[in-house]
Design a protein around this motif. Structure first.
Motif, PDB file in Angstrom:
ATOM      1  N   LEU A  85       0.856  -1.087   0.205  1.00 56.51           N
ATOM      2  CA  LEU A  85       0.208  -0.061  -0.149  1.00 56.51           C
ATOM      3  C   LEU A  85       0.906   1.340   0.073  1.00 56.51           C
ATOM      4  O   LEU A  85       2.114   1.137   0.326  1.00 56.51           O
ATOM      5  N   PHE A  86       0.478   2.311  -0.338  1.00 56.41           N
ATOM      6  CA  PHE A  86       0.912   3.715  -0.243  1.00 56.41           C
ATOM      7  C   PHE A  86       0.064   4.783   0.652  1.00 56.41           C
ATOM      8  O   PHE A  86      -0.939   4.960   0.102  1.00 56.41           O
ATOM      9  N   TYR A  87       0.503   4.937   1.548  1.00 56.97           N
ATOM     10  CA  TYR A  87      -0.132   5.896   2.381  1.00 56.97           C
ATOM     11  C   TYR A  87       0.555   7.196   2.590  1.00 56.97           C
ATOM     12  O   TYR A  87       1.933   7.303   2.448  1.00 56.97           O
ATOM     13  N   ILE A  88      -0.023   8.292   3.111  1.00 53.44           N
ATOM     14  CA  ILE A  88       0.642   9.519   3.662  1.00 53.44           C
ATOM     15  C   ILE A  88       0.082   9.850   4.914  1.00 53.44           C
ATOM     16  O   ILE A  88      -1.150   9.327   5.335  1.00 53.44           O
ATOM     17  N   LEU A  89       0.925  10.380   5.650  1.00 54.20           N
ATOM     18  CA  LEU A  89       0.341  11.089   6.849  1.00 54.20           C
ATOM     19  C   LEU A  89       0.260  12.687   6.774  1.00 54.20           C
ATOM     20  O   LEU A  89       1.365  13.124   6.358  1.00 54.20           O
ATOM     21  N   THR A  90      -0.815  12.852   7.078  1.00 52.43           N
ATOM     22  CA  THR A  90      -1.001  14.667   6.984  1.00 52.43           C
ATOM     23  C   THR A  90      -0.686  15.369   8.016  1.00 52.43           C
ATOM     24  O   THR A  90      -0.148  14.484   9.248  1.00 52.43           O
ATOM     25  N   ARG A  91      -0.515  16.383   8.048  1.00 52.14           N
ATOM     26  CA  ARG A  91      -0.199  17.230   9.304  1.00 52.14           C
ATOM     27  C   ARG A  91      -1.051  16.995  10.571  1.00 52.14           C
ATOM     28  O   ARG A  91      -0.275  16.696  11.489  1.00 52.14           O
ATOM     29  N   ASP A  92      -2.411  16.704  10.467  1.00 50.96           N
ATOM     30  CA  ASP A  92      -3.310  16.493  11.655  1.00 50.96           C
ATOM     31  C   ASP A  92      -4.475  15.842  11.055  1.00 50.96           C
ATOM     32  O   ASP A  92      -4.675  15.886   9.973  1.00 50.96           O
ATOM     33  N   ALA A  93      -5.290  15.551  12.036  1.00 51.02           N
ATOM     34  CA  ALA A  93      -6.552  14.732  11.917  1.00 51.02           C
ATOM     35  C   ALA A  93      -7.402  15.535  10.947  1.00 51.02           C
ATOM     36  O   ALA A  93      -8.081  15.246  10.188  1.00 51.02           O
ATOM     37  N   ALA A  94      -7.750  16.926  11.206  1.00 47.86           N
ATOM     38  CA  ALA A  94      -8.457  17.805  10.464  1.00 47.86           C
ATOM     39  C   ALA A  94      -8.180  17.815   9.066  1.00 47.86           C
ATOM     40  O   ALA A  94      -9.074  17.995   8.059  1.00 47.86           O
TER      41      ALA A  94
ATOM     42  N   ALA B 135      -4.127  -2.578  27.088  1.00 49.43           N
ATOM     43  CA  ALA B 135      -2.971  -1.955  26.376  1.00 49.43           C
ATOM     44  C   ALA B 135      -1.826  -1.775  27.387  1.00 49.43           C
ATOM     45  O   ALA B 135      -1.937  -1.996  28.519  1.00 49.43           O
ATOM     46  N   ALA B 136      -0.626  -2.039  26.850  1.00 46.51           N
ATOM     47  CA  ALA B 136       0.634  -2.287  27.571  1.00 46.51           C
ATOM     48  C   ALA B 136       1.342  -0.834  27.335  1.00 46.51           C
ATOM     49  O   ALA B 136       1.773  -0.747  26.355  1.00 46.51           O
ATOM     50  N   GLY B 137       1.324   0.172  28.152  1.00 52.29           N
ATOM     51  CA  GLY B 137       1.993   1.470  28.116  1.00 52.29           C
ATOM     52  C   GLY B 137       1.005   2.299  27.126  1.00 52.29           C
ATOM     53  O   GLY B 137      -0.073   1.988  26.745  1.00 52.29           O
ATOM     54  N   ASP B 138       1.738   3.234  26.706  1.00 52.65           N
ATOM     55  CA  ASP B 138       1.129   4.533  25.751  1.00 52.65           C
ATOM     56  C   ASP B 138       1.041   4.135  24.632  1.00 52.65           C
ATOM     57  O   ASP B 138       1.951   3.199  23.798  1.00 52.65           O
ATOM     58  N   LEU B 139      -0.032   4.247  23.775  1.00 53.95           N
ATOM     59  CA  LEU B 139      -0.265   4.006  22.461  1.00 53.95           C
ATOM     60  C   LEU B 139      -0.176   5.225  21.642  1.00 53.95           C
ATOM     61  O   LEU B 139      -1.281   5.254  20.786  1.00 53.95           O
ATOM     62  N   SER B 140       0.330   6.030  22.121  1.00 55.49           N
ATOM     63  CA  SER B 140       0.133   7.427  21.473  1.00 55.49           C
ATOM     64  C   SER B 140       0.613   7.663  19.797  1.00 55.49           C
ATOM     65  O   SER B 140       0.038   8.139  19.002  1.00 55.49           O
ATOM     66  N   VAL B 141       1.661   6.673  19.589  1.00 51.94           N
ATOM     67  CA  VAL B 141       2.276   6.776  18.087  1.00 51.94           C
ATOM     68  C   VAL B 141       1.016   5.998  17.286  1.00 51.94           C
ATOM     69  O   VAL B 141       0.611   6.364  16.140  1.00 51.94           O
ATOM     70  N   THR B 142       0.280   4.833  17.862  1.00 45.99           N
ATOM     71  CA  THR B 142      -0.886   4.277  17.230  1.00 45.99           C
ATOM     72  C   THR B 142      -2.053   5.247  17.121  1.00 45.99           C
ATOM     73  O   THR B 142      -2.480   5.343  15.914  1.00 45.99           O
ATOM     74  N   GLN B 143      -2.260   6.030  18.014  1.00 45.71           N
ATOM     75  CA  GLN B 143      -3.476   6.989  17.904  1.00 45.71           C
ATOM     76  C   GLN B 143      -3.233   8.076  16.856  1.00 45.71           C
ATOM     77  O   GLN B 143      -4.255   8.410  16.005  1.00 45.71           O
ATOM     78  N   ASP B 144      -1.863   8.403  16.921  1.00 45.48           N
ATOM     79  CA  ASP B 144      -1.407   9.578  16.006  1.00 45.48           C
ATOM     80  C   ASP B 144      -1.495   8.924  14.495  1.00 45.48           C
ATOM     81  O   ASP B 144      -2.207   9.508  13.585  1.00 45.48           O
ATOM     82  N   ALA B 145      -1.148   7.990  14.187  1.00 43.78           N
ATOM     83  CA  ALA B 145      -1.264   7.225  12.778  1.00 43.78           C
ATOM     84  C   ALA B 145      -2.661   7.201  12.283  1.00 43.78           C
ATOM     85  O   ALA B 145      -2.820   7.456  11.232  1.00 43.78           O
ATOM     86  N   ALA B 146      -3.362   6.677  13.461  1.00 44.35           N
ATOM     87  CA  ALA B 146      -4.984   6.432  13.031  1.00 44.35           C
ATOM     88  C   ALA B 146      -5.488   7.647  12.715  1.00 44.35           C
ATOM     89  O   ALA B 146      -6.321   7.737  11.811  1.00 44.35           O
ATOM     90  N   ASP B 147      -5.141   8.726  13.284  1.00 44.47           N
ATOM     91  CA  ASP B 147      -5.680  10.024  13.041  1.00 44.47           C
ATOM     92  C   ASP B 147      -5.268  10.578  11.903  1.00 44.47           C
ATOM     93  O   ASP B 147      -6.054  11.368  11.090  1.00 44.47           O
ATOM     94  N   ARG B 148      -4.017  10.527  11.256  1.00 42.38           N
ATOM     95  CA  ARG B 148      -3.512  11.112  10.288  1.00 42.38           C
ATOM     96  C   ARG B 148      -3.166  10.285   8.999  1.00 42.38           C
ATOM     97  O   ARG B 148      -2.774  10.950   7.987  1.00 42.38           O
TER      98      ARG B 148
END
Ligand SMILES: *Cc1c(COP(=O)(O)O)cnc(C)c1O
Length: 379
Positions: free
Chosen positions: A291-300, A335-348
């Motif tokens: 797949l080819f994905y992009i990560l935008t600046r933010d969720a909006a 969840a084991a520990g903080d999942l902030s990278v996961t949430q960030d990828a899901a948003d962007r």
């Protein structure tokens, strides 16, 4: 309209289906099933490959082979498809989610060990987009803690880590041939059995809990019920279609690479301008360009971009709702520990249309719309 995905014919798929009918075997384990299994075993250095009805079925069979008990824990990313977790939850085990790496979006191998405890039995690395997880580190942790490794290589057929095929490295591996994957037969999958001690039971569980495969090989004089299994066989008709695709393993990968590189090359200026981030493939990984994905600046801006593309008749889609935030995930997993990278990828994250028969004009119009969106966002 540019769809997100479109099924394709690589060669003799339809001819082989007709041939299966003519040969008089359209159920399971006929000529084409054997041909597909052998091709995958030989090309990827896998001890035993069994075709199954889906990637989900492969994961379910793998979970059954692990012989887990209620309360046993299985480490995996939250940023994955539902089946990775549900296959283990349905045998009573508890998925334990670890965060992902910001570069590949694969499970962060440096965070696995902190999630291991006396109940941990297995690790399930998911090779996102056909880019390998850091398997040396994961296999080392597994060895030291006596854990099984089940590769979710649903997206990783014909992709490699340090020259080794994904699916061939862990004790077990799971492939998918769903119509959205690189090699397709509608719905389909395979379980890769690298650790030989699982082969006999895998054959039994796949074939309704019977020792029918032993019977076919002449090892027993009748077959009977020996374990609690189910029907995890693939219809020969679909194996015939699949063989038509697998004969073109490298042509199909080469085509996807070309499409991937078009996006990478033409979107680099937007990355350089800081408007988006492109995927990363570490040097040890040979991708299949799933797949080819992009990560935008933010969720909006991601959500605005989806709308912008839809108005231009282009279907681009986000990916996973992280499993730790899903209703079943909250009930059945931790969840084991903080999942902030996961949430960030899901948003962007946004996946761009990528399929075998996409034209250069179609890819160009995707790029043009991304450029236009960047300009409106800047003004
Ligand atoms: C597609 C996919 C599956 C499920 O495969 P199916 O063949 O659709 O059942 C499992 N895990 C991952 C990571 C996938 O991408």
């Amino acid at each position: 309209m540019i769809p997100f995905n479109k099924p394709f014919i690589a060669g003799k798929e339809l001819y082989y289906i007709a041939q299966a009918v003519t040969m008089g075997n359209i159920a399971a384990d006929g000529y084409f099933t054997k041909a597909c299994s052998r091709l995958l075993e030989e090309r990827f250095g896998i001890n035993k490959v069994l075709l199954v009805p889906s990637g989900t079925a492969a994961l379910e069979l793998a979970a059954m082979l692990c012989d887990l008990r209620p309360g046993d824990e299985v480490i995996m990313p939250s940023y994955t498809f539902v089946s990775t977790a549900s296959a283990f939850a349905r045998v009573g085990a508890k998925p334990v989610f670890v965060d992902i790496r910001p570069d590949t979006l694969n499970i962060d191998e440096t965070k696995i060990e902190a999630a291991v405890n006396e109940r941990t039995r297995a690790v399930v690395p998911v090779h996102y987009g056909g880019v390998a997880c850091e398997m040396d580190a994961i296999m080392d942790i597994a060895r030291r803690h006596n854990l099984l490794v089940i590769e979710d290589a649903a997206q990783g057929v014909n992709a490699f880590y340090k020259g080794r095929a994904l699916g061939s490295i862990g004790h077990l591996g799971c492939y998918s041939f769903h119509e959205t994957k690189n090699y397709v037969c509608g719905e389909g999958g395979a379980i890769c059995i690298n650790d030989a001690r699982f082969i006999e039971r895998a054959e039994i569980l796949r074939d309704k809990g019977t020792n029918r495969q032993k019977f076919f090989r002449g090892e027993v004089d009748k077959y009977t019920w020996v374990d609690v299994g189910s029907s995890y066989v693939m219809a020969e008709l679909l194996a015939a279609f699949l063989y038509g695709q697998l004969e073109h393993l490298d042509d199909i990968s080469a085509r996807r690479r070309e499409l991937y590189e078009y996006y990478a090359e033409h979107l680099r200026p937007l990355e350089d301008a800081g408007d988006l981030r492109l995927p990363r493939i570490p040097p040890d990984c040979q991708s299949n360009y799933h797949l080819f994905y992009i990560l935008t600046r933010d969720a909006a801006s991601r959500d605005g971009l989806i709308q912008h593309l839809r108005r231009a008749d282009i279907l681009a889609v986000f990916h996973y709702v992280p499993l730790h935030s899903s209703p079943a995930g909250r009930r059945l997993a931790v969840a084991a520990g903080d999942l902030s990278v996961t949430q960030d990828a899901a948003d962007r994250l946004l996946r761009l249309p990528l399929y075998h028969d996409i034209t250069v004009e179609e890819q160009r119009s995707v790029v043009t719309e991304l450029e236009a969106y960047s300009r409106t966002a800047a003004s």
